[in-house]
Structure formats: structure tokens, C-alpha cells
Design an enzyme around this catalytic site. Sequence first.
Site: not given
Lengths: 408, 408
Positions: A156, A193, A280, A403, A408
Site C-alpha cells: 500500500t 497491516t 514509518e 500519521n 486520507s
Amino acid sequence: MDLARSPLARPFPDIPPINGVTLRIARARYKEWDRCDLTFVELAEGSSVAGVFTKNVCCSSEVELGRENVAKGTARAIIVNAGNSNAFTGYRGREAVEQIMAQVAARLGCEPAEVLVSSTGVIGVPLPKDKARAGVEAALTAEPCRWEDATNTIGTTDTFAKGARASAMVGETRIEIGGIIKGSGMIAPDMATMLGYVFTDAAVEPVFLQTLLSDINTRTFSCITVDGDTSTSDTVLVCATGRAGHAPIASFDDPGADAFAAALEDVCRTLAQLVVRDGEGAQKFIEVAVTGAVSDESARRIGLAIGNSPLVKTAIAGGDANWGRVVMAVGKAGEPADRDRLSIGFGGHWAARDGQPVADYHEAPVANHLKGQDIRMDVDLGMGDGRATVWTCDLTHGYIDINADYRS
Amino acid sequence: MDLARSPLARPFPDIPPINGVTLRIARARYKEWDRCDLTFVELAEGSSVAGVFTKNVCCSSEVELGRENVAKGTARAIIVNAGNSNAFTGYRGREAVEQIMAQVAARLGCEPAEVLVSSTGVIGVPLPKDKARAGVEAALTAEPCRWEDATNTIGTTDTFAKGARASAMVGETRIEIGGIIKGSGMIAPDMATMLGYVFTDAAVEPVFLQTLLSDINTRTFSCITVDGDTSTSDTVLVCATGRAGHAPIASFDDPGADAFAAALEDVCRTLAQLVVRDGEGAQKFIEVAVTGAVSDESARRIGLAIGNSPLVKTAIAGGDANWGRVVMAVGKAGEPADRDRLSIGFGGHWAARDGQPVADYHEAPVANHLKGQDIRMDVDLGMGDGRATVWTCDLTHGYIDINADYRS
């Protein structure tokens, strides 16, 4: 959102074809993007499967059904959807998974329970059945693709493709193991994930394969942490097609069992570490070696308490040999520890021994080590023989950027 | 390093004098600074004391000795050292604490065990005995000072002085409660030590005082988190001088016990919340109200899993009503939960009900709520009657700045 390639990235390895494994990819268009997002792995008849899944009790339908199906021991196909995790979507999400299982099973002439489905991406939105149906149809008839193509398709917001390979001799037969994984590149409102798939042409009985994976998992995938958060979809599957042609391995008494187990652990350890290397915002890869604990499991918990500590992770980000924060993390792990027997070192240099700062401690070589990308931390409890190694990354502004600042 | 005053700061309250409590401060110069860094609290003879301490097994000598001394139930003095936590310093650190206890006890004519010592600051450096001796001597003879002066003296990198007050009627007698606390302003290589001191002129038997504090602690100091890390020195003491003159409270059957308990809980809750309001880098104060859990303790653990989740905290920092990350945090808490009965809301608006996104969910009022400084999150498990409220702050670039970019 364009994520820069992780500075800790590794090149994709040259994984050979695995007899009995065929990879295909297609565009289901789960998101508004122009990329393949559906992966179909076809496995030869009689393939064994084993799996480990997230312990998150709010897991997705994919995980619930996957756990049931893997318990049956055989698999013919894996479908991976990227762009929609289908988590927290109730019965509608479950219906979408069952539709995919039925569709693939009908084409391959197998049981629906032999089709394993994973999904990763946005949560709370049921996987759209029409897109899934068309995507699966396209994948079933697509041309076979390379390992790296499939790896990019399950990804992703991973910033690099992550794979590993190993081989071993089982008696006179050379077997191959190849694995791919997606990890902790993450974008709101997704969760980080981890989906990993390992394939081998070795012949391994399902019960033994599961025993091996469950054991290896405690030293590999269960020893990594990026931020201590646990996805509702985490899954690692190992599939053994048996096409290498040797007599099946059913226990450690069988020829080649040790060699196979060692090679499988190599692949799993490499894949696990690669997830951390794409953590991240990660700028540094940190290995925490815990020794002298009362048990291996206690050592692992202590290692994870250190690896999850924001104070430890920010200290490393800042190049600070802050052993005091490590003491704190050890003490809060909830495991047996004795302040006055604790020793902590960085890059092979002890900073504290037996509960006190080292008198002739010289900071320069440690500071130099901490300037690098690969950080080694040693923590000795001085209590027993328990040991574990945990891998994590530093906590940087990049984590906050990814984050918090982006939506999104 | 100059830290900006937290945007979530509150003014220091007007705490009245507490009969039987005298505050004095002095310069021990534990660091190269020109400020008072040693606080001496003198308590009237016969004062009761209760305490709660860090559960970190690598705790400081101050905590070890404090735990023993508080168990005896009476106290005459508290000494707080700022600038050196004396943690992880072995027998030399312990000797320094014992020296302070003996020095103060000799002057007051009490037992050394009636002198409680706390230290906060750099770890791994034994508290210098000469500086401690001179500082204590200066404090013993200093003029009494105000609450705010003492609060600033126990602080290290706190960005504002934190205090609370309450009063209650015990029979016909009005009693006062005043409390001060230092918190999570933190600078490498220190740890974010929480030191809290609550004083009252009420008369309360030590055993009952400890029962009250231990119970209140589960709903106040044990319900806050900034980063999930636990200092090796965390301490909260409650001292009751009995100078208000009423008959001592020894149980909930005694007059005024309920009123006193409620006032004490008010003070403790306010102090706990103030620590979060000075959390490192905090831009938003987050209240997580958990209901419907199988027990209160289960609700608290779930609340802390949410409050400690970097993914949840960064989402709030970014103004993102990311209930998916809350689902994830609930699921990883290790407590009973059922995905399909879970409801999550922000600012009084449900985003998900019974395991599915709310169909007519309108994001605008939620987004508006998340732009504010005081964030409310509701999490209903739908399982039982257990409830808890947890307070935390968002995770921002400021946290990384404080913990990684600056060095001591």
C-alpha cells in the site's frame, strides 16, 4: 501522498521460480489509482499451508475465516486485496470474502476453504463486491508475473518492495523458499497491516509446518515493532507445494527437517526485519539483544518494552546513548528484573554495568556508533539464561508527518 | 533549552494556608542554574501520611525507602530535590537519601523514617552529598514560602506551575486540601517523573488515608498517560496534619468521610489532568470515556491502550476522526471486546455503532470538535457495566523536538 523511499531500504532479492506457485496480478481499482491492487497466487494441488494471525480481538473477517481455513492444512489459492482492508465492516465485509472464496474455488475446482483471502487498506468500508468480482476474474486469466510485481501489488504505502529467499538440502533434494511481505508504510485512516507470504517447493506435512511457523514466529514476526500498535489484519502464511519431490517432512526426525527449518527461519527473520526497515519515518534500524532474563519469553517482552518506548526511540533518533531511558523501559516491562544487576550497552560498549554507570565510560565511540543507520543495543538482566533479539526503528518527525499531518 | 508554556496550561489556583504545613525552599545547586531546587515541607507532629509509588521495578532508592517509611503511617517532613533523580546510582545514591533523612530528623527531633525524600532530574549520577547537606541546611532555616514558589521549586522542565485545591465539611469543621504536582516536562536524559504532594488539615487515620489514596489513584493518577512510559521515581504523597481539630476519620462510617474522600478525589483528578496538560508537545487534551466494558479495570486498560496508541494520538493531532485506529487500539488491549458490539464517537457524535460505520454520519461537527483543544472520545464496548475515563494528549512534532532533537 508521495512517500520517500526509506533510507534503510534493501534491494529486492533474486527469488527463483518456486515449483507449484504461480503469481498473477490485476486491477480491481479498490481506490482511485492506476495500479494493480489484486494479487492471485495459485498453489499446486496438495499444497500444505500454515499461518499466524493478529492477536487483535477486533480482527477482520479475512483473519477470522483465514484462521479457520488454515487449520484444515491445505490451500490452493491466495487472494490479496490492496486499498481496502475490509476491517470493521460487519456481515457485509464477510460476504465479500465468502464471494471471493467461492469464485476462485469454482474456477480451480477446489473447496472454498482452500482459498485464503487477505485485505489491506482503508477500514470501515465493506470491500465492494462488484470490484472484487471483476478484479478476481481478471486475475484468474492474467499472465503469470514476477515476484517483485506481486510484491508491489500487495503493498500500500510501503516505500520499497520487500522479499527474501533461501534454499536448503532435504536429503539429496535442493528446495527453494521465497517470501514477500508488505509492512508498515501506512496512511490515515489505514493501519499498518503486515501481510507476509512464504512459498516453498518442499514437501511438509501441514501440522509440522504449523508447528515450525508458530515457533519461528516467536523469534521473528513477534519480535518486531514499529510503534507497538497491532493491525486488525496482520497475517503470515507459509505454503509448501511439495513439488521438489522428496519424501514429506513430518517431524524433526525426518531427513532435512533441521535444514528446512533453519532456511524458513532465515526467510522469516529477513522479512520481519524488512518491515522495520520500512517503518514509518524510520531513519535508524535498531537491534535490541536481551540476555540474562529469567526466560526467552521474558527476554522478548523486555525487548519489546524497550523497542516500543517512545523515549528510547526518540533518544536513538537524536543519537543519544540514553541508557537511563532503557532502564526505565526494562523496569516497566512487568517482567523480573533487578536494577542492581542490569547492564546496558550500545554498539558493543557497556554504558552501565550491574546497575551503575561504567566508571571509565567513553562516550565518543558510542556517539559514533549512534550516528550510523544500524544500531545495536545490549541489555543484560543478570538473572538467568533467557534471551531474545527484538528489532525496531527510531521515532522521528517523519512518523508524525505520515500519521498526523496528512489525511486520507 | 527554553520550553514554551503549554497551550493547555491553567492558572495556578489560590491555595490557602494549610494548618500544620510549612513550605521552605533553598538552592542546593544540583545543576548549574540560578534557581531554588530543594523543597522542604514541615508537617505538624502527629501528621498522617499515605503514598502511591511507581510500579517500575527499577525504581530509585527514594521510592524504595519512601514505600517503607510511608507504611509506618506518620511523617514530619518531605524533602524534594530537583535536577538529579538519583536513580540507578546503587548504594551511593541510597546513602545520600539516608543522609538527608538523618539530617532533617536530627533537627526536627523525629525518626529518620518520618522524613520522606523525592528526587527528580538527571539519572545515573549519585545525588552529591555535600550539595544535599548544604541545601538541606539552608532550607531548614529559610523563611516560609508560598505554594507557587514550592511548586516551581519541585519542577524541572514543567512549562507551568500545577496546583489544585478543595475544601469539605467534616461535621461542623471546614477542612482544606491543597496539592501541587510536577509532571511531564522532560529533558534528555531525564525521565518524565511525576511527583505529587497533597496536604490537608483534616484528621485522618493513616490506614484509612492509604485506603482512600489507593482507591482514588485507580481513577486519577493511574488514568493518565503521556507516552506510556513510566518513570522510576513517580510518587504521590497525601499528608493530613489533623490541625482542623475534628475527631479523626478512620472509616467511611465516620462523619465527613464521604465529603473528605470526594474533595481529595477532586484534587487528585485535577492534578492528574494538569500533568497531561503539560505533556511534552501536547496541543490537545484528550478525554477517553470507556463504557460497557466487563469491569472498571478492563475499561481502564482499554482506555490506556487507546491513550497510549501513537496512531490514535497522531490522528487527533491531525484533527482526524480516525475511529479505525481506535478499533485497533481496543482490539490490542488484551481485554474482552467484541468487534460487532463496539461503538466509537467524538465530541458527542457516534462515528461507528455496533461494529459498523454510522450510515448518516456527518463529518463536519466532528471535524469542528477536533479542531478544538479539548477532545472527547466515547468508546462503548456493549459488553457490561465497567467504565473508566482516561486522559491523554496528542502526539506532535513537539514531542520529537523535546525528546530527540535536544540533548542535555
